[in-house]
Enzyme design. Structure first.
Site, PDB file in Angstrom:
ATOM      1  N   GLU A 259       7.218   9.036  17.251  1.00 18.08           N
ATOM      2  CA  GLU A 259       6.645   7.690  17.250  1.00 18.08           C
ATOM      3  C   GLU A 259       5.127   7.627  17.393  1.00 18.08           C
ATOM      4  OE1 GLU A 259       6.882   4.960  20.272  1.00 18.08           O
ATOM      5  OE2 GLU A 259       5.822   6.324  21.600  1.00 18.08           O
TER       6      GLU A 259
ATOM      7  N   ASN B  44       8.328   3.041  22.006  1.00 19.46           N
ATOM      8  CA  ASN B  44       7.731   1.708  21.981  1.00 19.46           C
ATOM      9  C   ASN B  44       6.788   1.478  20.807  1.00 19.46           C
ATOM     10  OD1 ASN B  44       6.296   3.678  23.712  1.00 19.46           O
ATOM     11  ND2 ASN B  44       4.735   2.093  23.856  1.00 19.46           N
ATOM     12  N   HIS B  45       6.349   2.558  20.125  1.00 26.21           N
ATOM     13  CA  HIS B  45       5.473   2.393  18.963  1.00 26.21           C
ATOM     14  C   HIS B  45       6.215   2.518  17.631  1.00 26.21           C
ATOM     15  CE1 HIS B  45       1.985   2.295  21.511  1.00 26.21           C
ATOM     16  NE2 HIS B  45       2.161   3.514  21.953  1.00 26.21           N
TER      17      HIS B  45
ATOM     18  N   HIS C 170       7.491  10.271  26.144  1.00 26.63           N
ATOM     19  CA  HIS C 170       6.547   9.165  26.318  1.00 26.63           C
ATOM     20  C   HIS C 170       5.304   9.522  27.118  1.00 26.63           C
ATOM     21  CE1 HIS C 170       4.919   5.124  26.489  1.00 26.63           C
ATOM     22  NE2 HIS C 170       4.916   5.151  27.810  1.00 26.63           N
TER      23      HIS C 170
END
Length: 258
Positions: free
Chosen positions: A39, A67-68, A176
Protein backbone atom coordinates in the site's frame (compact mmCIF):
# COMPACT_ATOMS: atom_id res chain seq x y z
CA UNK A 1 4.63 -25.20 3.61
CA UNK A 2 7.08 -22.30 3.79
CA UNK A 3 5.83 -18.72 3.40
CA UNK A 4 7.68 -15.42 3.02
CA UNK A 5 5.68 -12.33 3.98
CA UNK A 6 7.27 -8.97 3.16
CA UNK A 7 6.59 -5.69 4.95
CA UNK A 8 5.21 -2.49 3.45
CA UNK A 9 6.69 -1.74 0.02
CA UNK A 10 7.67 1.95 0.10
CA UNK A 11 8.35 4.04 -2.98
CA UNK A 12 10.60 3.27 -5.92
CA UNK A 13 13.46 1.78 -3.81
CA UNK A 14 11.12 -0.77 -2.20
CA UNK A 15 9.39 -1.53 -5.48
CA UNK A 16 12.72 -2.02 -7.25
CA UNK A 17 14.05 -4.30 -4.51
CA UNK A 18 10.94 -6.48 -4.60
CA UNK A 19 10.68 -6.74 -8.37
CA UNK A 20 14.42 -7.42 -8.73
CA UNK A 21 15.00 -9.91 -5.92
CA UNK A 22 11.85 -11.89 -5.09
CA UNK A 23 12.36 -14.55 -7.76
CA UNK A 24 15.88 -15.28 -6.51
CA UNK A 25 14.83 -15.19 -2.85
CA UNK A 26 12.07 -17.72 -3.52
CA UNK A 27 14.68 -20.19 -4.72
CA UNK A 28 17.21 -19.44 -2.00
CA UNK A 29 14.71 -19.80 0.84
CA UNK A 30 12.71 -22.57 -0.88
CA UNK A 31 9.44 -20.83 -0.13
CA UNK A 32 6.12 -21.99 -1.53
CA UNK A 33 4.27 -18.67 -1.33
CA UNK A 34 5.27 -15.02 -1.12
CA UNK A 35 3.04 -12.16 0.04
CA UNK A 36 3.73 -8.46 0.49
CA UNK A 37 1.92 -5.41 1.78
CA UNK A 38 1.96 -3.04 -1.18
CA UNK A 39 0.00 0.00 0.00
CA UNK A 40 2.98 2.42 0.09
CA UNK A 41 4.57 1.59 -3.26
CA UNK A 42 3.44 4.79 -4.99
CA UNK A 43 5.96 7.25 -3.50
CA UNK A 44 4.85 6.21 -0.02
CA UNK A 45 1.09 6.58 -0.52
CA UNK A 46 -1.04 4.03 -2.34
CA UNK A 47 -0.49 1.45 -5.03
CA UNK A 48 -1.20 1.87 -8.73
CA UNK A 49 -2.46 -0.93 -10.94
CA UNK A 50 0.80 -0.84 -12.90
CA UNK A 51 2.83 -1.23 -9.72
CA UNK A 52 0.62 -4.06 -8.48
CA UNK A 53 1.05 -5.91 -11.78
CA UNK A 54 4.83 -5.47 -11.58
CA UNK A 55 4.95 -6.89 -8.04
CA UNK A 56 2.84 -9.89 -9.03
CA UNK A 57 4.84 -10.49 -12.20
CA UNK A 58 8.05 -10.52 -10.13
CA UNK A 59 6.89 -13.57 -8.19
CA UNK A 60 4.74 -12.25 -5.33
CA UNK A 61 1.63 -14.41 -5.02
CA UNK A 62 -0.59 -11.88 -3.26
CA UNK A 63 -0.65 -8.24 -2.15
CA UNK A 64 -2.31 -6.90 0.99
CA UNK A 65 -3.21 -3.29 1.75
CA UNK A 66 -3.90 -0.77 4.48
CA UNK A 67 -5.11 2.77 5.06
CA UNK A 68 -3.54 4.07 1.81
CA UNK A 69 -5.00 1.38 -0.45
CA UNK A 70 -7.61 3.83 -1.84
CA UNK A 71 -5.13 6.54 -2.87
CA UNK A 72 -4.73 5.42 -6.50
CA UNK A 73 -8.16 5.12 -8.07
CA UNK A 74 -6.87 3.13 -11.04
CA UNK A 75 -6.40 0.23 -8.62
CA UNK A 76 -10.12 -0.04 -7.85
CA UNK A 77 -11.00 -2.22 -10.86
CA UNK A 78 -8.05 -4.48 -10.18
CA UNK A 79 -9.14 -4.88 -6.55
CA UNK A 80 -12.49 -6.12 -7.88
CA UNK A 81 -11.19 -8.32 -10.67
CA UNK A 82 -7.87 -9.75 -9.48
CA UNK A 83 -8.19 -12.23 -6.61
CA UNK A 84 -4.51 -11.79 -5.73
CA UNK A 85 -5.17 -8.33 -4.27
CA UNK A 86 -6.67 -7.60 -0.86
CA UNK A 87 -7.86 -4.53 0.99
CA UNK A 88 -8.66 -4.43 4.73
CA UNK A 89 -11.73 -6.50 5.51
CA UNK A 90 -13.23 -4.08 8.02
CA UNK A 91 -13.78 -1.28 5.51
CA UNK A 92 -17.38 -0.97 4.29
CA UNK A 93 -18.64 -3.91 2.25
CA UNK A 94 -19.65 -1.75 -0.72
CA UNK A 95 -16.06 -0.61 -1.35
CA UNK A 96 -14.06 -2.33 -4.11
CA UNK A 97 -12.29 -5.60 -3.42
CA UNK A 98 -12.23 -8.08 -0.58
CA UNK A 99 -10.37 -8.60 2.68
CA UNK A 100 -10.40 -12.39 2.33
CA UNK A 101 -8.84 -14.32 -0.55
CA UNK A 102 -8.22 -18.05 -1.05
CA UNK A 103 -4.98 -18.90 -2.83
CA UNK A 104 -4.78 -22.23 -4.62
CA UNK A 105 -1.51 -23.44 -6.09
CA UNK A 106 -0.74 -26.82 -7.65
CA UNK A 107 0.65 -29.24 -5.09
CA UNK A 108 -0.33 -27.10 -2.09
CA UNK A 109 -3.41 -27.05 0.14
CA UNK A 110 -5.65 -23.95 -0.10
CA UNK A 111 -4.41 -20.91 1.81
CA UNK A 112 -6.66 -18.15 3.11
CA UNK A 113 -5.21 -14.66 3.48
CA UNK A 114 -7.12 -12.13 5.55
CA UNK A 115 -6.29 -8.41 5.62
CA UNK A 116 -7.59 -6.28 8.52
CA UNK A 117 -6.83 -2.80 9.81
CA UNK A 118 -6.59 -1.49 13.36
CA UNK A 119 -8.55 1.26 15.10
CA UNK A 120 -6.10 2.72 17.64
CA UNK A 121 -4.55 5.99 16.31
CA UNK A 122 -6.16 5.24 12.95
CA UNK A 123 -9.18 6.65 11.06
CA UNK A 124 -12.61 5.41 12.25
CA UNK A 125 -13.22 1.85 11.09
CA UNK A 126 -15.31 -1.21 11.97
CA UNK A 127 -14.03 -3.48 14.73
CA UNK A 128 -11.22 -5.71 13.37
CA UNK A 129 -11.81 -8.35 16.04
CA UNK A 130 -15.47 -8.78 15.12
CA UNK A 131 -14.73 -8.65 11.40
CA UNK A 132 -12.11 -11.38 11.45
CA UNK A 133 -14.16 -13.59 13.76
CA UNK A 134 -16.98 -13.51 11.22
CA UNK A 135 -14.57 -14.19 8.36
CA UNK A 136 -13.10 -17.21 10.12
CA UNK A 137 -16.56 -18.63 10.75
CA UNK A 138 -17.32 -18.36 7.03
CA UNK A 139 -14.25 -20.29 5.84
CA UNK A 140 -14.85 -23.88 4.79
CA UNK A 141 -13.33 -26.79 6.70
CA UNK A 142 -10.89 -27.56 3.86
CA UNK A 143 -9.04 -24.30 4.51
CA UNK A 144 -6.70 -25.07 7.38
CA UNK A 145 -3.90 -22.63 6.56
CA UNK A 146 -4.87 -19.04 7.35
CA UNK A 147 -2.55 -16.02 7.19
CA UNK A 148 -3.47 -12.62 8.59
CA UNK A 149 -1.99 -9.19 7.84
CA UNK A 150 -3.04 -6.82 10.63
CA UNK A 151 -2.29 -3.28 9.45
CA UNK A 152 -2.24 -1.30 12.69
CA UNK A 153 -0.43 1.53 14.46
CA UNK A 154 -0.50 0.43 18.10
CA UNK A 155 1.80 -2.35 19.26
CA UNK A 156 -0.61 -3.31 22.03
CA UNK A 157 -3.48 -3.71 19.58
CA UNK A 158 -1.36 -6.02 17.43
CA UNK A 159 -0.26 -8.14 20.39
CA UNK A 160 -3.87 -8.38 21.56
CA UNK A 161 -4.95 -9.53 18.11
CA UNK A 162 -2.18 -12.13 18.12
CA UNK A 163 -3.52 -13.69 21.30
CA UNK A 164 -7.11 -13.36 20.08
CA UNK A 165 -6.20 -15.36 16.96
CA UNK A 166 -3.81 -17.83 18.60
CA UNK A 167 -4.88 -21.33 17.64
CA UNK A 168 -7.41 -19.97 15.12
CA UNK A 169 -4.98 -19.00 12.33
CA UNK A 170 -1.60 -20.22 11.11
CA UNK A 171 0.15 -16.84 11.22
CA UNK A 172 -0.55 -13.23 12.15
CA UNK A 173 1.89 -10.56 11.01
CA UNK A 174 1.66 -6.83 11.65
CA UNK A 175 2.28 -4.09 9.12
CA UNK A 176 2.07 -0.26 8.95
CA UNK A 177 4.79 1.00 11.33
CA UNK A 178 7.63 0.11 8.90
CA UNK A 179 9.96 -0.87 11.77
CA UNK A 180 10.73 -4.57 12.07
CA UNK A 181 10.17 -5.85 15.60
CA UNK A 182 12.22 -8.45 17.46
CA UNK A 183 9.40 -10.65 18.75
CA UNK A 184 8.99 -13.35 16.09
CA UNK A 185 7.67 -16.46 17.78
CA UNK A 186 5.09 -19.23 17.68
CA UNK A 187 2.35 -18.54 20.22
CA UNK A 188 1.17 -21.33 22.58
CA UNK A 189 -1.78 -22.26 20.37
CA UNK A 190 0.37 -22.72 17.26
CA UNK A 191 0.08 -19.32 15.56
CA UNK A 192 3.23 -17.72 14.11
CA UNK A 193 3.40 -14.11 15.27
CA UNK A 194 5.38 -10.92 14.56
CA UNK A 195 4.27 -7.45 15.69
CA UNK A 196 5.63 -5.74 12.57
CA UNK A 197 7.28 -7.08 9.42
CA UNK A 198 9.21 -3.86 8.81
CA UNK A 199 9.45 -2.45 5.30
CA UNK A 200 10.79 -2.85 1.81
CA UNK A 201 12.31 0.58 1.42
CA UNK A 202 15.40 2.71 1.92
CA UNK A 203 17.36 2.00 5.11
CA UNK A 204 18.72 5.57 5.22
CA UNK A 205 15.29 7.04 5.84
CA UNK A 206 12.68 7.69 8.48
CA UNK A 207 10.28 4.75 8.06
CA UNK A 208 11.00 4.83 4.33
CA UNK A 209 10.44 8.58 3.98
CA UNK A 210 12.85 11.50 3.58
CA UNK A 211 14.13 12.22 7.12
CA UNK A 212 14.48 15.98 6.60
CA UNK A 213 10.77 16.37 5.89
CA UNK A 214 9.68 14.43 8.95
CA UNK A 215 12.26 16.21 11.11
CA UNK A 216 10.98 19.58 9.91
CA UNK A 217 7.43 18.59 10.82
CA UNK A 218 8.52 17.77 14.35
CA UNK A 219 10.65 20.89 14.75
CA UNK A 220 8.11 23.36 13.35
CA UNK A 221 4.76 21.68 13.85
CA UNK A 222 3.85 22.70 10.32
CA UNK A 223 2.27 20.25 7.85
CA UNK A 224 4.46 18.99 5.01
CA UNK A 225 3.78 16.31 2.42
CA UNK A 226 5.93 13.24 3.07
CA UNK A 227 8.01 11.79 0.25
CA UNK A 228 9.60 8.37 -0.11
CA UNK A 229 13.37 8.48 0.37
CA UNK A 230 15.73 7.53 -2.45
CA UNK A 231 18.59 5.04 -2.26
CA UNK A 232 19.07 1.31 -2.22
CA UNK A 233 16.13 -0.64 -0.87
CA UNK A 234 16.24 -3.19 1.94
CA UNK A 235 13.78 -6.09 2.13
CA UNK A 236 12.26 -6.99 5.50
CA UNK A 237 9.64 -9.49 6.48
CA UNK A 238 9.22 -12.92 8.02
CA UNK A 239 9.60 -16.55 6.99
CA UNK A 240 7.47 -19.20 8.62
CA UNK A 241 6.84 -22.91 8.20
CA UNK A 242 3.35 -24.37 8.58
CA UNK A 243 2.16 -27.94 8.97
CA UNK A 244 0.05 -28.64 5.87
CA UNK A 245 -2.22 -31.04 7.73
CA UNK A 246 -3.02 -29.15 10.92
CA UNK A 247 -2.42 -25.55 9.81
CA UNK A 248 -0.30 -24.95 12.91
CA UNK A 249 2.96 -23.03 12.65
CA UNK A 250 6.19 -24.97 13.09
CA UNK A 251 8.62 -22.06 13.08
CA UNK A 252 8.73 -18.28 12.73
CA UNK A 253 11.70 -15.99 12.03
CA UNK A 254 12.30 -12.45 10.82
CA UNK A 255 13.85 -11.95 7.38
CA UNK A 256 16.06 -9.14 6.15
CA UNK A 257 18.09 -8.57 3.00
CA UNK A 258 20.29 -5.50 2.88
Amino acid sequence: MRVLFLGDVIGRPGLTAVTSDVSRIREELEVDLVFANGENANNGFGLTAKQAKAILKAGVDGITGGNHIWAAKDLYNMLEQDSRLLRPLNYADHLPGSGVRIFRKDGLPPVAVINIIGRTFMPPIDCPFAAIETALDELTAEVKIILVDFHAEATGEKVAMGYFLDGKVSAMVGTHTHVQTNDARVLPGGTAYLTDLGMCGTRDSCIGMKPEIILDRYLTGLPRQLEAASGRGVLQGAVFDIDDTTGRAISMATYQQD
